[in-house]
Design a protein around this motif. Sequence first.
Motif, PDB file in Angstrom:
ATOM      1  N   TYR A  51       0.851  -1.182   0.000  1.00  0.00           N
ATOM      2  CA  TYR A  51       0.000   0.000   0.000  1.00  0.00           C
ATOM      3  C   TYR A  51       0.891   1.238   0.000  1.00  0.00           C
ATOM      4  O   TYR A  51       1.912   1.291   0.669  1.00  0.00           O
ATOM      5  CB  TYR A  51      -0.884   0.003   1.248  1.00  0.00           C
ATOM      6  CG  TYR A  51      -1.679   1.268   1.420  1.00  0.00           C
ATOM      7  CD1 TYR A  51      -2.822   1.492   0.657  1.00  0.00           C
ATOM      8  CD2 TYR A  51      -1.282   2.242   2.319  1.00  0.00           C
ATOM      9  CE1 TYR A  51      -3.550   2.663   0.804  1.00  0.00           C
ATOM     10  CE2 TYR A  51      -2.002   3.407   2.483  1.00  0.00           C
ATOM     11  CZ  TYR A  51      -3.136   3.614   1.719  1.00  0.00           C
ATOM     12  OH  TYR A  51      -3.850   4.771   1.858  1.00  0.00           O
ATOM     13  N   GLY A  52       0.513   2.231  -0.785  1.00  0.00           N
ATOM     14  CA  GLY A  52       1.299   3.462  -0.809  1.00  0.00           C
ATOM     15  C   GLY A  52       0.697   4.497  -1.731  1.00  0.00           C
ATOM     16  O   GLY A  52      -0.490   4.446  -2.068  1.00  0.00           O
ATOM     17  N   ALA A  53       1.529   5.419  -2.143  1.00  0.00           N
ATOM     18  CA  ALA A  53       1.085   6.526  -2.993  1.00  0.00           C
ATOM     19  C   ALA A  53       0.740   6.049  -4.393  1.00  0.00           C
ATOM     20  O   ALA A  53       1.314   5.093  -4.897  1.00  0.00           O
ATOM     21  CB  ALA A  53       2.204   7.569  -3.083  1.00  0.00           C
ATOM     22  N   ALA A  54      -0.241   6.725  -5.011  1.00  0.00           N
ATOM     23  CA  ALA A  54      -0.540   6.498  -6.423  1.00  0.00           C
ATOM     24  C   ALA A  54       0.645   7.011  -7.218  1.00  0.00           C
ATOM     25  O   ALA A  54       1.103   8.129  -7.018  1.00  0.00           O
ATOM     26  CB  ALA A  54      -1.810   7.247  -6.819  1.00  0.00           C
ATOM     27  N   GLN A  55       1.181   6.189  -8.105  1.00  0.00           N
ATOM     28  CA  GLN A  55       2.311   6.591  -8.938  1.00  0.00           C
ATOM     29  C   GLN A  55       1.755   6.938 -10.309  1.00  0.00           C
ATOM     30  O   GLN A  55       1.424   6.059 -11.097  1.00  0.00           O
ATOM     31  CB  GLN A  55       3.338   5.477  -8.993  1.00  0.00           C
ATOM     32  CG  GLN A  55       3.924   5.194  -7.632  1.00  0.00           C
ATOM     33  CD  GLN A  55       4.966   4.103  -7.643  1.00  0.00           C
ATOM     34  OE1 GLN A  55       5.156   3.406  -8.626  1.00  0.00           O
ATOM     35  NE2 GLN A  55       5.647   3.967  -6.529  1.00  0.00           N
ATOM     36  N   LEU A  56       1.645   8.232 -10.564  1.00  0.00           N
ATOM     37  CA  LEU A  56       0.900   8.690 -11.728  1.00  0.00           C
ATOM     38  C   LEU A  56       1.700   8.716 -13.017  1.00  0.00           C
ATOM     39  O   LEU A  56       1.131   8.792 -14.090  1.00  0.00           O
ATOM     40  CB  LEU A  56       0.305  10.069 -11.440  1.00  0.00           C
ATOM     41  CG  LEU A  56      -0.621  10.102 -10.217  1.00  0.00           C
ATOM     42  CD1 LEU A  56      -1.188  11.487 -10.023  1.00  0.00           C
ATOM     43  CD2 LEU A  56      -1.733   9.092 -10.345  1.00  0.00           C
ATOM     44  N   GLY A  57       3.005   8.658 -12.953  1.00  0.00           N
ATOM     45  CA  GLY A  57       3.807   8.556 -14.167  1.00  0.00           C
ATOM     46  C   GLY A  57       3.970   7.092 -14.540  1.00  0.00           C
ATOM     47  O   GLY A  57       3.408   6.208 -13.902  1.00  0.00           O
ATOM     48  N   LEU A  58       4.716   6.813 -15.587  1.00  0.00           N
ATOM     49  CA  LEU A  58       4.975   5.435 -16.003  1.00  0.00           C
ATOM     50  C   LEU A  58       6.469   5.231 -16.146  1.00  0.00           C
ATOM     51  O   LEU A  58       7.150   6.000 -16.818  1.00  0.00           O
ATOM     52  CB  LEU A  58       4.286   5.141 -17.343  1.00  0.00           C
ATOM     53  CG  LEU A  58       4.527   3.742 -17.908  1.00  0.00           C
ATOM     54  CD1 LEU A  58       3.910   2.677 -17.005  1.00  0.00           C
ATOM     55  CD2 LEU A  58       3.979   3.627 -19.301  1.00  0.00           C
ATOM     56  N   SER A  59       6.985   4.209 -15.505  1.00  0.00           N
ATOM     57  CA  SER A  59       8.413   3.909 -15.561  1.00  0.00           C
ATOM     58  C   SER A  59       8.606   2.453 -15.962  1.00  0.00           C
ATOM     59  O   SER A  59       8.186   1.548 -15.254  1.00  0.00           O
ATOM     60  CB  SER A  59       9.033   4.171 -14.183  1.00  0.00           C
ATOM     61  OG  SER A  59      10.409   3.909 -14.216  1.00  0.00           O
ATOM     62  N   LEU A  60       9.220   2.231 -17.150  1.00  0.00           N
ATOM     63  CA  LEU A  60       9.578   0.898 -17.637  1.00  0.00           C
ATOM     64  C   LEU A  60      11.047   0.932 -18.027  1.00  0.00           C
ATOM     65  O   LEU A  60      11.391   1.033 -19.204  1.00  0.00           O
ATOM     66  CB  LEU A  60       8.723   0.518 -18.857  1.00  0.00           C
ATOM     67  CG  LEU A  60       7.240   0.318 -18.641  1.00  0.00           C
ATOM     68  CD1 LEU A  60       6.514   0.171 -19.959  1.00  0.00           C
ATOM     69  CD2 LEU A  60       7.007  -0.895 -17.773  1.00  0.00           C
ATOM     70  N   PRO A  61      11.954   0.882 -17.045  1.00  0.00           N
ATOM     71  CA  PRO A  61      13.378   1.035 -17.350  1.00  0.00           C
ATOM     72  C   PRO A  61      13.908   0.008 -18.346  1.00  0.00           C
ATOM     73  O   PRO A  61      14.784   0.324 -19.147  1.00  0.00           O
ATOM     74  CB  PRO A  61      14.056   0.851 -15.985  1.00  0.00           C
ATOM     75  CG  PRO A  61      12.991   1.011 -14.974  1.00  0.00           C
ATOM     76  CD  PRO A  61      11.697   0.687 -15.637  1.00  0.00           C
ATOM     77  N   ILE A  62      13.372  -1.206 -18.346  1.00  0.00           N
ATOM     78  CA  ILE A  62      13.855  -2.245 -19.254  1.00  0.00           C
ATOM     79  C   ILE A  62      13.643  -1.868 -20.724  1.00  0.00           C
ATOM     80  O   ILE A  62      14.384  -2.276 -21.607  1.00  0.00           O
ATOM     81  CB  ILE A  62      13.212  -3.603 -18.920  1.00  0.00           C
ATOM     82  CG1 ILE A  62      13.971  -4.730 -19.602  1.00  0.00           C
ATOM     83  CG2 ILE A  62      11.751  -3.640 -19.272  1.00  0.00           C
ATOM     84  CD1 ILE A  62      13.645  -6.105 -19.068  1.00  0.00           C
ATOM     85  N   PHE A  63      12.615  -1.022 -20.994  1.00  0.00           N
ATOM     86  CA  PHE A  63      12.325  -0.563 -22.356  1.00  0.00           C
ATOM     87  C   PHE A  63      12.779   0.875 -22.592  1.00  0.00           C
ATOM     88  O   PHE A  63      12.515   1.442 -23.644  1.00  0.00           O
ATOM     89  CB  PHE A  63      10.833  -0.675 -22.657  1.00  0.00           C
ATOM     90  CG  PHE A  63      10.319  -2.089 -22.655  1.00  0.00           C
ATOM     91  CD1 PHE A  63      10.713  -2.993 -23.631  1.00  0.00           C
ATOM     92  CD2 PHE A  63       9.465  -2.523 -21.655  1.00  0.00           C
ATOM     93  CE1 PHE A  63      10.248  -4.298 -23.618  1.00  0.00           C
ATOM     94  CE2 PHE A  63       9.001  -3.830 -21.639  1.00  0.00           C
ATOM     95  CZ  PHE A  63       9.398  -4.714 -22.620  1.00  0.00           C
TER      96      PHE A  63
END
Length: 182
Positions: free
Chosen positions: A90-102
């Motif tokens: 449970y935690g903060a809504a993460q509104l950005g998108l992070s896909l470091p592998i791509f």
Amino acid sequence: MSRLFTLSAAAAALLHLSVSQAALEALDNESLGAVTGQDGISIRADVLAHIGSAAWNDDGGSVSLRNVSIDNGCVKAGDCPNGRGGSLPYGAAQLGLSLPIFGIELPTLQVDVVQNASGKQQLALTLPDLTTINQQLNASGLPAQTIRMRVIGDLYVGAGRLGTLEIRDIQDISGTIKVWGH
């Protein structure tokens, strides 16, 4: 004696640094136009909030959302699987998108100054383009990415409670808002 020498050397170095720093200069439009580099800013917002009430009142009537929570929605262990057999906490809504592998790092909001077809400058506010990314991932046989977000609250009309309103897990979002004076 060596301690005094060390302090003197450090003071001289600090004095030299402060003198050698470049001064900020005001730029006119022409000079600013000649500057190259990336313009705009990117904002990443991770939100964990609790709001007592958000209400709209008109001619004695009211509609309100009470006991509002904005979070990532991972309240129970199975709510948000992490893809490795566990669950996200449970935690903060993460509104950005992070896909470091791509090599994908999309902010919540990008703010840029752009020119429209007639040459007029506009302020462009751009949301992450999850729709296109997810279409490309699905076409390659990969699962869609989700912005882990939950907004939940109790919906009231006047003093009467209608029930609970919940929005969660965004997979399709894209858009640009442009603002300009005239």
